[in-house]
Design a protein around this motif. Structure first.
Motif, PDB file in Angstrom:
ATOM      1  N   CYS A   1     -12.644  -2.861  -7.294  1.00 22.49           N
ATOM      2  CA  CYS A   1     -11.370  -2.146  -7.392  1.00 22.49           C
ATOM      3  C   CYS A   1     -10.731  -2.336  -8.768  1.00 22.49           C
ATOM      4  O   CYS A   1     -10.072  -1.432  -9.287  1.00 22.49           O
ATOM      5  CB  CYS A   1     -10.426  -2.609  -6.292  1.00 22.49           C
TER       6      CYS A   1
ATOM      7  N   SER B   1      -5.662  -0.192  -2.881  1.00 23.93           N
ATOM      8  CA  SER B   1      -6.774  -1.129  -2.687  1.00 23.93           C
ATOM      9  C   SER B   1      -6.492  -2.474  -3.360  1.00 23.93           C
ATOM     10  O   SER B   1      -6.731  -3.537  -2.772  1.00 23.93           O
ATOM     11  CB  SER B   1      -8.072  -0.525  -3.233  1.00 23.93           C
TER      12      SER B   1
ATOM     13  N   LEU C   1     -11.242   3.223   1.047  1.00 23.30           N
ATOM     14  CA  LEU C   1     -10.571   3.571  -0.206  1.00 23.30           C
ATOM     15  C   LEU C   1     -11.570   3.810  -1.331  1.00 23.30           C
ATOM     16  O   LEU C   1     -11.361   4.675  -2.193  1.00 23.30           O
ATOM     17  CB  LEU C   1      -9.595   2.460  -0.596  1.00 23.30           C
ATOM     18  N   LEU C   2     -12.673   3.076  -1.324  1.00 25.39           N
ATOM     19  CA  LEU C   2     -13.652   3.223  -2.404  1.00 25.39           C
ATOM     20  C   LEU C   2     -14.455   4.515  -2.286  1.00 25.39           C
ATOM     21  O   LEU C   2     -14.915   5.046  -3.306  1.00 25.39           O
ATOM     22  CB  LEU C   2     -14.609   2.026  -2.408  1.00 25.39           C
TER      23      LEU C   2
ATOM     24  N   ILE D   1     -11.174  -1.414   2.546  1.00 21.50           N
ATOM     25  CA  ILE D   1     -11.555  -1.235   1.142  1.00 21.50           C
ATOM     26  C   ILE D   1     -12.673  -0.209   1.018  1.00 21.50           C
ATOM     27  O   ILE D   1     -12.675   0.609   0.081  1.00 21.50           O
ATOM     28  CB  ILE D   1     -11.982  -2.584   0.535  1.00 21.50           C
TER      29      ILE D   1
ATOM     30  N   MET E   1       0.829  -1.210   0.000  1.00 19.12           N
ATOM     31  CA  MET E   1       0.000   0.000   0.000  1.00 19.12           C
ATOM     32  C   MET E   1       0.859   1.254   0.000  1.00 19.12           C
ATOM     33  O   MET E   1       0.536   2.244  -0.674  1.00 19.12           O
ATOM     34  CB  MET E   1      -0.939  -0.021   1.207  1.00 19.12           C
TER      35      MET E   1
END
Length: 525
Positions: free
Chosen positions: A382, A345, A470-471, A467, A248
């Motif tokens: 993703c 992600s 991040l989304l 996740i 990451m």
């Protein structure tokens, strides 16, 4: 409390570094206390970044803000000088966001947890410093210091070939850094005054040949980190051996340092040389897009496939930087932030999949979507973001670069048609290798040997939360890009105007337009 003169950036940089020094004295054998301590430090520092940005940052101001400058080593002309503008502020926020999530992603780490989190926190402050410092010598120091944590994170917690990957990483990046030091010293001592302040260096009248030599040196240094083919070979090896949180940091932040420095040093400080090197950047960007996409298509190792995908996407950054348009440069900055979120992600999900299957080879997977529906859904979403699905941040960023370059008046029509066509080919290749990857992992017949020997449990709440975090910005920027572009528009517009003045044909065109407007009769007079 009067916050007008509070040293926000210095505090944001030093807080995680100082906090990391306290980790060895925390009584903790199993790592439970140090991981909570590290997460709290990360959250506090990210909260300070958001607060400073919300209260002290002016979108309409293209110049440096939150400026702090203190003499450090006066004999060498070295100052602790930091500041943030539209180029650095989005990346500082991205660094705080990704690093905090990486700390949460490192929750399962049980081997030498104090050292692991010490390196993560030290790297936290070092990476923010790279985007904030405004002194060339200081920039070189923090650029070098942030390499050390990555080396140890790879060599201690990596895979079977971790020593090879870590050594290759340090040799490539440290070798490139020599060009930064040599160029910085040469620039600082050029002329009648000795200075390493970036704003002062940008005002120096460097001879064109001198600029070209400096530009080439910086391009090699930042080309390693971006990475530009053929200086890219360290990245697939590093990603191939790294753990999920280190993935990451590599994909989400480290690659962005190269793109940022390319804009800050090469374009902003050496605009005349940029006019000569811009076509080279475009060609290198196209090579990155096509070559890395084709190479990713051929990879059977999941980590290396995503690594080459990252190299391909960074090609759009180079083309946007060289476009000489507001839209193209804006798209390059947006692509850096977007890829930071998407890359982090995908690599986190690669790590989560490996933890369950204990294999990275696509030939050994198959049909695991039935047993891991949440992982399957997150991986698919993703991947859609990575292939630039409309409604995701990647689509907006790549479209801005496409249109920005296609409408540029700095290049011939033939050159633009060829480049745009090849960029389109790269865009077409991306969904092919990503969708085929999803098919091989999650669809088809189950690998009976894999299923019988491994407990393919579905995603746990911590993984879903990471996740989801991040989304949210990926989708938010996709539907409303102004969330991000308003942070840096004034800075990129000012920089583009300066770059266009360095291109003889564009400068002449601007001068002729100005003469026509001045000679035109004024209505009402």
């Amino acid at each position: 409390m009067n916050t007008a003169n509070f040293p926000w950036l210095t505090t944001i940089i030093l807080l995680p570094i100082v906090a990391s020094l306290l980790l060895p004295i925390i009584p903790d054998k199993e790592g439970k206390t140090v991981r909570w301590y590290s997460l709290i430090v990360g959250l506090i520092d990210f909260a300070l970044i958001v607060y400073a940005f919300y209260t002290r940052y002016d979108f309409s101001n293209p110049d440096l803000q939150l400026v702090e400058s203190y003499p450090w080593v006066p004999q060498l002309g070295l100052n602790w000088s930091v500041g943030a503008d539209g180029l650095s502020m989005p990346l500082i926020i991205l660094t705080g966001f990704i690093t905090t999530l990486a700390i949460l992603a490192a929750w399962p780490i049980t081997f030498k947890p104090k050292l692991f989190y010490f390196l993560i926190l030290a790297m936290y402050g070092g990476q923010i410093a790279v985007f904030a410092v405004q002194d060339m010598l200081l920039f070189f120091l923090v650029w070098e210091l942030e390499l050390v944590p990555i080396y140890f994170l790879l060599s201690i917690w990596g895979g079977k070939r971790r020593q090879y990957a870590a050594t290759k990483f340090i040799l490539y990046t440290a070798g490139g850094s020599l060009f930064i030091l040599l160029s910085a010293l040469t620039m600082g001592f050029y002329g009648d005054t000795v200075t390493f302040d970036m704003r002062s260096l940008a005002l120096k009248d460097f001879a064109l040949n001198f600029q070209l030599a400096l530009y080439a040196g910086f391009l090699i240094a930042y080309g390693v980190k971006l990475p530009i083919i053929p200086l890219h070979t360290w990245l697939p090896d590093a990603h191939g051996e790294a753990t999920a949180p280190v993935h990451m940091l590599l994909a989400g932040i480290l690659l962005k340092m190269g793109g940022y420095a390319l804009i800050r040093m090469n374009a902003q400080m050496l605009p005349d040389a940029h006019a000569f090197f811009a076509p080279v950047l475009v060609v290198l960007g196209v090579v990155n897009i096509i070559y890395a996409a084709l190479t990713s298509f051929a990879q059977r190792n999941l980590k290396r496939k995503i690594a080459y995908s990252s190299i391909s996407h960074m090609g759009f950054v180079m083309i946007g930087i060289a476009s000489f348009t507001d839209l193209g440069l804006s798209g390059a900055v947006l692509q850096m932030v977007s890829h930071g979120l998407i890359g982090a992600s995908l690599f986190f999900l690669v790590g989560a999949t490996y933890d369950r299957t204990h294999t990275l080879m696509l030939d050994e997977m198959g049909g695991v979507g039935k047993r891991m529906p949440k992982v399957f859904a997150m991986f698919t979403t993703c991947s859609m973001a990575s292939l630039a699905l409309p409604g995701m941040s990647g689509f907006v960023a790549e479209l801005m670069v496409f249109v920005g370059f296609a409408t540029s008046d700095a290049y011939s029509s033939t050159f633009k048609v060829i480049v745009v066509f090849l960029m389109a080919v790269g865009v077409i290749l991306t969904p092919i290798y990503l969708l085929s990857m999803l098919r091989e992992i999650f669809y088809g017949k189950e690998n009976e040997e894999l299923v019988s020997h491994q407990a393919l449990i579905d995603a746990e709440p911590r993984e879903v939360f990471i996740i989801a975090c991040l989304l949210v910005p990926i989708i938010g920027i996709g539907f409303y890009p102004k969330l991000l572009t308003q942070m840096y528009d004034s800075t990129t517009v000012q920089l583009t105007a300066r770059l266009r003045d360095s291109v003889p044909t564009l400068a002449q065109q601007k001068e002729e337009t100005l003469k026509v407007s001045l000679s035109a009769p004024q209505i009402g007079n």
